[in-house]
Design a protein around this motif. Sequence first.
Motif, PDB file in Angstrom:
ATOM      1  N   ASP A  19     -14.113  91.096  62.056  1.00 28.80           N
ATOM      2  CA  ASP A  19     -13.697  92.425  61.590  1.00 28.80           C
ATOM      3  C   ASP A  19     -14.401  93.518  62.390  1.00 28.80           C
ATOM      4  O   ASP A  19     -13.791  94.522  62.797  1.00 28.80           O
ATOM      5  CB  ASP A  19     -14.009  92.589  60.102  1.00 28.80           C
ATOM      6  CG  ASP A  19     -13.059  91.811  59.201  1.00 28.80           C
ATOM      7  OD1 ASP A  19     -11.975  91.416  59.674  1.00 28.80           O
ATOM      8  OD2 ASP A  19     -13.410  91.585  58.031  1.00 28.80           O
ATOM      9  N   LYS A  20     -15.692  93.341  62.598  1.00 24.25           N
ATOM     10  CA  LYS A  20     -16.471  94.313  63.369  1.00 24.25           C
ATOM     11  C   LYS A  20     -15.992  94.364  64.812  1.00 24.25           C
ATOM     12  O   LYS A  20     -15.935  95.444  65.428  1.00 24.25           O
ATOM     13  CB  LYS A  20     -17.950  93.940  63.306  1.00 24.25           C
ATOM     14  CG  LYS A  20     -18.892  94.986  63.902  1.00 24.25           C
ATOM     15  CD  LYS A  20     -20.347  94.600  63.675  1.00 24.25           C
ATOM     16  CE  LYS A  20     -21.283  95.660  64.252  1.00 24.25           C
ATOM     17  NZ  LYS A  20     -22.717  95.305  64.039  1.00 24.25           N
ATOM     18  N   HIS A  21     -15.624  93.208  65.340  1.00 27.49           N
ATOM     19  CA  HIS A  21     -15.122  93.128  66.711  1.00 27.49           C
ATOM     20  C   HIS A  21     -13.817  93.898  66.863  1.00 27.49           C
ATOM     21  O   HIS A  21     -13.639  94.685  67.812  1.00 27.49           O
ATOM     22  CB  HIS A  21     -14.931  91.654  67.077  1.00 27.49           C
ATOM     23  CG  HIS A  21     -14.562  91.426  68.503  1.00 27.49           C
ATOM     24  ND1 HIS A  21     -13.404  90.781  68.885  1.00 27.49           N
ATOM     25  CD2 HIS A  21     -15.192  91.751  69.661  1.00 27.49           C
ATOM     26  CE1 HIS A  21     -13.350  90.721  70.210  1.00 27.49           C
ATOM     27  NE2 HIS A  21     -14.401  91.305  70.700  1.00 27.49           N
ATOM     28  N   ALA A  44     -16.806  88.568  59.073  1.00 25.46           N
ATOM     29  CA  ALA A  44     -17.467  89.864  59.231  1.00 25.46           C
ATOM     30  C   ALA A  44     -17.626  90.206  60.711  1.00 25.46           C
ATOM     31  O   ALA A  44     -17.413  91.363  61.118  1.00 25.46           O
ATOM     32  CB  ALA A  44     -18.828  89.843  58.537  1.00 25.46           C
ATOM     33  N   GLU A  74     -24.902  95.184  68.838  1.00 27.28           N
ATOM     34  CA  GLU A  74     -24.752  95.972  67.615  1.00 27.28           C
ATOM     35  C   GLU A  74     -23.427  96.722  67.543  1.00 27.28           C
ATOM     36  O   GLU A  74     -22.941  97.035  66.454  1.00 27.28           O
ATOM     37  CB  GLU A  74     -25.924  96.952  67.471  1.00 27.28           C
ATOM     38  CG  GLU A  74     -27.207  96.303  67.011  1.00 27.28           C
ATOM     39  CD  GLU A  74     -27.052  95.590  65.679  1.00 27.28           C
ATOM     40  OE1 GLU A  74     -26.470  96.179  64.752  1.00 27.28           O
ATOM     41  OE2 GLU A  74     -27.498  94.432  65.566  1.00 27.28           O
ATOM     42  N   ASP A  75     -22.840  97.016  68.705  1.00 22.28           N
ATOM     43  CA  ASP A  75     -21.584  97.767  68.680  1.00 22.28           C
ATOM     44  C   ASP A  75     -20.375  96.896  68.335  1.00 22.28           C
ATOM     45  O   ASP A  75     -19.251  97.392  68.245  1.00 22.28           O
ATOM     46  CB  ASP A  75     -21.348  98.482  70.018  1.00 22.28           C
ATOM     47  CG  ASP A  75     -21.222  97.518  71.196  1.00 22.28           C
ATOM     48  OD1 ASP A  75     -21.223  96.289  70.987  1.00 22.28           O
ATOM     49  OD2 ASP A  75     -21.126  98.009  72.340  1.00 22.28           O
ATOM     50  N   GLY A  76     -20.572  95.587  68.135  1.00 21.24           N
ATOM     51  CA  GLY A  76     -19.486  94.703  67.730  1.00 21.24           C
ATOM     52  C   GLY A  76     -18.778  94.007  68.864  1.00 21.24           C
ATOM     53  O   GLY A  76     -17.876  93.186  68.626  1.00 21.24           O
ATOM     54  N   ALA A 130     -12.709  96.314  64.947  1.00 21.89           N
ATOM     55  CA  ALA A 130     -13.000  97.744  64.763  1.00 21.89           C
ATOM     56  C   ALA A 130     -13.555  98.343  66.047  1.00 21.89           C
ATOM     57  O   ALA A 130     -13.222  99.485  66.412  1.00 21.89           O
ATOM     58  CB  ALA A 130     -13.983  97.927  63.610  1.00 21.89           C
ATOM     59  N   ALA A 131     -14.393  97.578  66.750  1.00 19.52           N
ATOM     60  CA  ALA A 131     -14.971  98.069  68.005  1.00 19.52           C
ATOM     61  C   ALA A 131     -13.896  98.224  69.076  1.00 19.52           C
ATOM     62  O   ALA A 131     -13.863  99.232  69.809  1.00 19.52           O
ATOM     63  CB  ALA A 131     -16.054  97.114  68.485  1.00 19.52           C
TER      64      ALA A 131
END
Length: 504
Positions: free
Chosen positions: A73-75, A70, A18-20, A77-78
Amino acid sequence: GKDIEEHYRHNLMSFFREDGLSYRRNTFTQDVIEEHQSQFVESASMIDQRAVILGLTTWLIATGDEKVKAAADKHCAALKRIARKERDSWYYPASEYTKTGWPSFDAVHTRLTVDPAAMWGRQIGPLYRYYKLTGNKDAYELAENFTANIIYRSGVFNSDGSFNSALGYRNGHFHTRMGTLASLAYFGFDTSDSSIISFVKKSYDWALTQCTSFGWTPGDMHDQAYEHETCTLVDAIHTGIILAQSGYPQYWGCVERFLRNHLTESQLMEVDWIEDMDNKSMDIPKQRTYYKVAQRLRGAFSGYAAPNDFVYDGKWGRGHIMDVQTCCLGAGTRGLYLGWSNIVTETRGRVMINLLLNKATHWLDIKSYMPHEGKIELDINEDIPELLIRIPKWVPFGAVEIYRTQGERRTTKTGRQTGWVKKVYMKLGSAVKGETITITFPMQVRKTVEKAWTLEYSVKWCGDDVIHIDPAGTYYPLYNNRKVHKKTPIKTKALVRSQGGLYI
């Protein structure tokens, strides 16, 4: 192969939390864990995150799948969220990140860190590649600030360009250092930052003094020194290409030697020497297989090749490790593509033949007769305002002859009668559709003594190709089965045009 590719894609996504970040699973036996005097905790390895963003980017390029974007992008950001930030210098304080944060409060508080090249230096290139594709600002910030850390704060590279060989820097581990140089070169070239290119060049020049002329590279600067990795070689090829494109065309010669020799020799093509089974009776599911291993391995690249053998016998250094690694398999394939895609390039109307290898393009078709003959034939497919060809440095420029045929018209020149660029490229001027240009030069047979760490090898060359090495290998000997003919053997295969390219 689509079903296999789909399996790999599903597997890649299954590691995300969940944290990417992408987390490792426990695949170790209890004996191995106890030997490490530790406990396995599921965590996100910073080494792995480089491969993750690289894979997601390639996947996105191939499919345009918004779900993949998506996840990427989340990766990014993490990674930005967990990076420690000190002005323009960003870094990670540990090799892994857990579900509860960095594993050691004290390490973060006292600003300790781990090997920078392995943990974030090699992330620079994949992050910047993702930025170029999508414009993701997190990816750019990470690449820019990791670059600043590597060059000005990390201590990975000494002031003379050599690799820091201390234990805390993985003993000067060549794979991660060369991968970091390739990442820096890519970022520096694309952002037009000459200071980064200068930094890379200095270290790359030093690294080449530790390698053989045909592309064997050390594993590190201590007990792993005898373990060449195909991954390292491909990063060396990539770095050489970028330096050549950055105004140092002499590196094309190094790139071609590496491609012609240890990269292609390290691909497993003959498998009759490998023992396997035609049934699965001895297989251990998800751990070990003997079933038709030989045929399944054909085309793979070596994991730890010796200078003269696909198999490293392990008599020096840490001992025999493994013959094939999947990271090297992927890297070897990438190395072939890097070479193929840079045989001929075009910049501002100037078409440049960088590597003397066969290729069919919309500009021209290149037929190389090397190493059998010093002869290159160019069949021009469309008008070219300016055409250049690289001539190897071992060729006397006055011995080069150029024959041009256009209908009934035939002309002849020598290398003394034409212009040159940086003593590397010979100018052929403009070329017109339907014209044939043949360049000839004498092939040079020579011998060198190549040092692979503390071991020496006597090497015979014909042009840029190794044709014999002494001592010979034992298990799957390299080089000594190569044949050089007085007249080049010609294989004729039909080329089919598809999607703007030519294919066999």
